[in-house]
Design a protein around this motif. Structure first.
Motif, mmCIF file in Angstrom:
data_model
loop_
_atom_site.group_PDB
_atom_site.id
_atom_site.type_symbol
_atom_site.label_atom_id
_atom_site.label_comp_id
_atom_site.label_asym_id
_atom_site.label_seq_id
_atom_site.Cartn_x
_atom_site.Cartn_y
_atom_site.Cartn_z
ATOM 1 N N PRO A 189 15.070 -10.416 -3.278
ATOM 2 C CA PRO A 189 14.230 -11.442 -3.912
ATOM 3 C C PRO A 189 13.987 -11.136 -5.397
ATOM 4 O O PRO A 189 14.049 -9.980 -5.823
ATOM 5 N N VAL A 190 13.700 -12.179 -6.155
ATOM 6 C CA VAL A 190 13.393 -12.016 -7.576
ATOM 7 C C VAL A 190 12.183 -11.099 -7.724
ATOM 8 O O VAL A 190 11.191 -11.244 -7.009
ATOM 9 N N GLY A 191 12.269 -10.131 -8.611
ATOM 10 C CA GLY A 191 11.170 -9.204 -8.851
ATOM 11 C C GLY A 191 11.209 -7.960 -7.991
ATOM 12 O O GLY A 191 10.413 -7.052 -8.181
ATOM 13 N N VAL A 192 12.128 -7.886 -7.031
ATOM 14 C CA VAL A 192 12.228 -6.710 -6.151
ATOM 15 C C VAL A 192 13.427 -5.876 -6.570
ATOM 16 O O VAL A 192 14.515 -6.397 -6.783
ATOM 17 N N THR A 193 13.198 -4.565 -6.718
ATOM 18 C CA THR A 193 14.291 -3.651 -7.032
ATOM 19 C C THR A 193 14.350 -2.569 -5.964
ATOM 20 O O THR A 193 13.371 -2.308 -5.265
ATOM 21 N N THR A 194 15.504 -1.946 -5.853
ATOM 22 C CA THR A 194 15.670 -0.858 -4.906
ATOM 23 C C THR A 194 16.430 0.280 -5.571
ATOM 24 O O THR A 194 17.357 0.047 -6.342
ATOM 25 N N THR A 195 15.983 1.492 -5.305
ATOM 26 C CA THR A 195 16.670 2.681 -5.780
ATOM 27 C C THR A 195 16.735 3.674 -4.628
ATOM 28 O O THR A 195 16.042 3.512 -3.621
ATOM 29 N N GLY A 196 17.557 4.688 -4.774
ATOM 30 C CA GLY A 196 17.699 5.666 -3.705
ATOM 31 C C GLY A 196 17.742 7.082 -4.231
ATOM 32 O O GLY A 196 17.921 7.315 -5.426
ATOM 33 N N ALA A 197 17.574 8.011 -3.317
ATOM 34 C CA ALA A 197 17.632 9.433 -3.643
ATOM 35 C C ALA A 197 17.983 10.197 -2.382
ATOM 36 O O ALA A 197 17.916 9.659 -1.275
ATOM 37 N N THR A 240 2.075 -7.939 -3.462
ATOM 38 C CA THR A 240 2.209 -7.998 -4.914
ATOM 39 C C THR A 240 2.133 -6.594 -5.489
ATOM 40 O O THR A 240 1.319 -5.775 -5.080
ATOM 41 N N TRP A 241 3.031 -6.286 -6.391
ATOM 42 C CA TRP A 241 3.107 -4.980 -7.055
ATOM 43 C C TRP A 241 3.139 -3.814 -6.056
ATOM 44 O O TRP A 241 2.572 -2.751 -6.268
ATOM 45 N N ASP A 242 3.823 -4.032 -4.957
ATOM 46 C CA ASP A 242 3.888 -3.073 -3.851
ATOM 47 C C ASP A 242 5.096 -2.161 -4.007
ATOM 48 O O ASP A 242 6.073 -2.501 -4.671
ATOM 49 N N VAL A 243 5.032 -1.014 -3.374
ATOM 50 C CA VAL A 243 6.167 -0.101 -3.296
ATOM 51 C C VAL A 243 6.219 0.477 -1.890
ATOM 52 O O VAL A 243 5.190 0.734 -1.271
ATOM 53 N N ARG A 244 7.414 0.641 -1.356
ATOM 54 C CA ARG A 244 7.618 1.256 -0.046
ATOM 55 C C ARG A 244 8.683 2.326 -0.164
ATOM 56 O O ARG A 244 9.674 2.154 -0.870
ATOM 57 N N TRP A 302 7.890 -6.029 -8.271
ATOM 58 C CA TRP A 302 7.340 -6.051 -9.624
ATOM 59 C C TRP A 302 6.756 -7.414 -9.973
ATOM 60 O O TRP A 302 6.762 -7.808 -11.135
ATOM 61 N N SER A 303 6.251 -8.150 -9.002
ATOM 62 C CA SER A 303 5.757 -9.498 -9.301
ATOM 63 C C SER A 303 4.398 -9.752 -8.653
ATOM 64 O O SER A 303 3.916 -8.975 -7.838
ATOM 65 N N TRP A 304 3.818 -10.886 -9.031
ATOM 66 C CA TRP A 304 2.531 -11.316 -8.477
ATOM 67 C C TRP A 304 2.710 -12.067 -7.156
ATOM 68 O O TRP A 304 1.733 -12.475 -6.542
ATOM 69 N N ALA A 305 3.940 -12.266 -6.719
ATOM 70 C CA ALA A 305 4.214 -12.983 -5.470
ATOM 71 C C ALA A 305 4.631 -11.995 -4.385
ATOM 72 O O ALA A 305 5.387 -11.053 -4.645
#
Length: 66
Positions: free
Chosen positions: A2-10, A54-58, A24-27
């Motif tokens: 979705p728009v505003g969502v990014t994913t990274t890995g390690a 909104t502005w969440d991280v998992r 990274w969004s208000w939605a």
């Protein structure tokens, strides 16, 4: 994704794969989990939907690497 969502890995020192999802969004957004993951001792099967506020991280741990 979705728009505003990014994913990274390690990768952890013991070889487990981590996935970081950021909204990274208000939605609120919903993403489909690509592979089975563990989050806060709860399991998420591949294909399951995961809600991001909104502005969440998992932080997810790939079950295949355990």
């Amino acid at each position: 994704m979705p728009v505003g969502v990014t994913t990274t890995g390690a990768t952890t020192a013991d070889g487990r794969r981590l996935r970081f999802l950021h909204n990274w969004s208000w939605a609120e957004s919903t993403v489909v989990v690509a592979v089975g993951h563990v989050l806060d001792e709860a399991g998420h099967m591949a294909g399951a939907e995961l809600r991001l506020g909104t502005w969440d991280v998992r932080v997810l741990v790939d079950q295949r690497s355990q």
